[in-house]
Design an enzyme around this catalytic site. Structure first.
Site, PDB file in Angstrom:
ATOM      1  N   ASP A   1       0.835  -1.205   0.000  1.00 40.89           N
ATOM      2  CA  ASP A   1       0.000   0.000   0.000  1.00 40.89           C
ATOM      3  C   ASP A   1       0.872   1.258   0.000  1.00 40.89           C
ATOM      4  O   ASP A   1       0.362   2.372  -0.117  1.00 40.89           O
ATOM      5  CB  ASP A   1      -1.015  -0.004   1.158  1.00 40.89           C
ATOM      6  CG  ASP A   1      -0.363  -0.059   2.526  1.00 40.89           C
ATOM      7  OD1 ASP A   1       0.867  -0.195   2.603  1.00 40.89           O
ATOM      8  OD2 ASP A   1      -1.112   0.043   3.531  1.00 40.89           O
ATOM      9  N   SER A   2       2.197   1.082   0.080  1.00 39.99           N
ATOM     10  CA  SER A   2       3.117   2.193  -0.164  1.00 39.99           C
ATOM     11  C   SER A   2       2.858   2.805  -1.542  1.00 39.99           C
ATOM     12  O   SER A   2       3.281   3.937  -1.814  1.00 39.99           O
ATOM     13  CB  SER A   2       4.575   1.721  -0.064  1.00 39.99           C
ATOM     14  OG  SER A   2       4.778   0.561  -0.845  1.00 39.99           O
TER      15      SER A   2
ATOM     16  N   ASP B   1      -1.182  -6.081  -0.386  1.00 42.81           N
ATOM     17  CA  ASP B   1      -1.521  -5.474   0.904  1.00 42.81           C
ATOM     18  C   ASP B   1      -3.021  -5.245   1.010  1.00 42.81           C
ATOM     19  O   ASP B   1      -3.654  -4.726   0.069  1.00 42.81           O
ATOM     20  CB  ASP B   1      -0.835  -4.102   1.026  1.00 42.81           C
ATOM     21  CG  ASP B   1       0.341  -4.134   1.972  1.00 42.81           C
ATOM     22  OD1 ASP B   1       0.440  -5.058   2.801  1.00 42.81           O
ATOM     23  OD2 ASP B   1       1.168  -3.203   1.887  1.00 42.81           O
TER      24      ASP B   1
ATOM     25  N   LYS C   1      -1.327  -9.502   2.460  1.00 41.98           N
ATOM     26  CA  LYS C   1      -0.593  -9.100   3.665  1.00 41.98           C
ATOM     27  C   LYS C   1      -1.477  -8.153   4.458  1.00 41.98           C
ATOM     28  O   LYS C   1      -2.196  -7.336   3.871  1.00 41.98           O
ATOM     29  CB  LYS C   1       0.729  -8.416   3.290  1.00 41.98           C
ATOM     30  CG  LYS C   1       1.486  -7.839   4.506  1.00 41.98           C
ATOM     31  CD  LYS C   1       2.929  -7.474   4.195  1.00 41.98           C
ATOM     32  CE  LYS C   1       3.124  -6.094   3.617  1.00 41.98           C
ATOM     33  NZ  LYS C   1       2.665  -4.984   4.461  1.00 41.98           N
TER      34      LYS C   1
ATOM     35  N   GLU D   1      -1.506  -5.786   8.352  1.00 43.94           N
ATOM     36  CA  GLU D   1      -0.705  -5.268   9.461  1.00 43.94           C
ATOM     37  C   GLU D   1      -1.356  -5.627  10.793  1.00 43.94           C
ATOM     38  O   GLU D   1      -2.578  -5.537  10.924  1.00 43.94           O
ATOM     39  CB  GLU D   1      -0.580  -3.732   9.343  1.00 43.94           C
ATOM     40  CG  GLU D   1       0.189  -3.305   8.114  1.00 43.94           C
ATOM     41  CD  GLU D   1       0.374  -1.785   8.030  1.00 43.94           C
ATOM     42  OE1 GLU D   1      -0.005  -1.057   8.973  1.00 43.94           O
ATOM     43  OE2 GLU D   1       0.907  -1.337   6.993  1.00 43.94           O
TER      44      GLU D   1
ATOM     45  N   GLU E   1       9.088  -4.741  10.432  1.00 46.53           N
ATOM     46  CA  GLU E   1       9.496  -3.411   9.948  1.00 46.53           C
ATOM     47  C   GLU E   1      10.026  -2.571  11.102  1.00 46.53           C
ATOM     48  O   GLU E   1       9.377  -2.427  12.150  1.00 46.53           O
ATOM     49  CB  GLU E   1       8.310  -2.697   9.272  1.00 46.53           C
ATOM     50  CG  GLU E   1       8.722  -1.311   8.751  1.00 46.53           C
ATOM     51  CD  GLU E   1       7.768  -0.706   7.735  1.00 46.53           C
ATOM     52  OE1 GLU E   1       6.803  -1.385   7.314  1.00 46.53           O
ATOM     53  OE2 GLU E   1       8.011   0.461   7.362  1.00 46.53           O
TER      54      GLU E   1
END
Ligand code: KIV
Length: 274
Positions: free
Chosen positions: A49-50, A88, A118, A120, A186
């Site tokens: 999602d960057s 993401d 993925k 978080e 991270e």
């Protein structure tokens, strides 16, 4: 008959089986041309999602939508032959609970063709990870600095120093117990990242988490020197493509203004030679 066997794409169990072996190589990708380049050298192309910050100029990943991830996910999957795509889950698409997460993970997988997602979060996401993995959605977890939580964390900080270390370890263990096939660490201190790597049976993929992780991931535009708005300490720049592009665009602009481009070789004759 073909001399070479068809290439089988990498799947989540292949990634889990790489624990403790040759380090996993992961880069982000958001477009088909970049995915093709990544495919030649990497095990996983992460549609992070960057993308919101790197390609869309957003100030954080918070505004990234499921539709954006589907669009970029499709583009990346089209460019891959052997590397595995992981997509993401964006902010707001999974945190409400397992049913919401399943509905949106299923959209990501069915509408892009990617075999894994993925998300978080650690202990508080364990129930959701277990729900997804039990229903055919392979999950890569992500603990330590979780950028979607930047507003509660108060910045893009190192997560896991001193008293925080036990929580990050517990987060990682909870994700593994819930069925995650691998986990991103991270901005976790290097000693703790090493301990987590030794404690888990699934591979750890580090970003700013030291060399002991089972693999490494970087944002591709960071390591190519294309995204230069800011440069975290953990980014090593392997090329300066931003500067090369700037020089190329400047040369083009100068030639257009000087009527040096296009040259005769770039035009079409009025008559076809017989
Ligand atoms: O969004 C992303 O690119 C990521 C990586 C930095 C791990 O989550």
């Amino acid at each position: 008959m073909s001399a070479t066997a068809p290439v089988r794409p990498v799947l989540p169990p292949d990634i889990t089986a790489r624990k403790g072996g040759v380090p996993l190589v992961v880069l982000t990708a958001y477009t088909t041309p970049m995915a093709r380049l990544v495919d030649s050298h990497c095990d996983i192309a992460l549609v992070g999602d960057s993308v919101g910050m790197v390609l869309h100029g957003m100030p954080s990943t918070i505004g990234v939508t499921l539709e954006m991830m589907i669009l970029h996910g499709r583009a990346v999957v089209r460019g891959l032959g052997k590397a595995m795509a992981v997509i993401d889950m964006p902010f707001g698409s999974y945190e409400e609970g397992p049913a919401q997460a399943y509905r949106n993970a299923a959209r990501l997988m069915t509408e892009t063709g990617a075999p894994a997602v993925k998300l978080e979060g650690g202990q508080h996401m364990a129930e959701t990870i277990a729900f997804l993995t039990a229903r055919g959605v392979p999950v890569m977890a992500h603990v330590g600095l979780t950028p979607q939580a930047v507003n509660t964390l108060g910045g893009y900080k190192v997560v896991g120093r001193e008293a925080e270390a036990a929580k990050v370890m517990a987060d990682a263990r909870a994700c593994e117990a819930a069925g995650a096939f691998s986990i991103v660490l991270e901005k976790v201190p290097v000693g703790l990242a090493g301990q987590i790597t030794h404690a888990l049976r699934i591979p750890t993929i580090g970003i700013g988490a030291g060399v002991e992780c089972d693999g490494q991931v970087l944002v591709i535009d960071d390591m190519l020197g294309i995204f230069t708005d800011f440069r975290p300490k953990f980014v090593k720049r392997y090329a300066d493509l931003g500067r090369a592009a700037d020089e190329a665009i400047a040369a083009y602009a100068a030639e257009v203004r000087a009527r040096a481009f296009p040259g005769p070789e770039h035009g079409f004759a009025d008559q076809v030679k017989s």
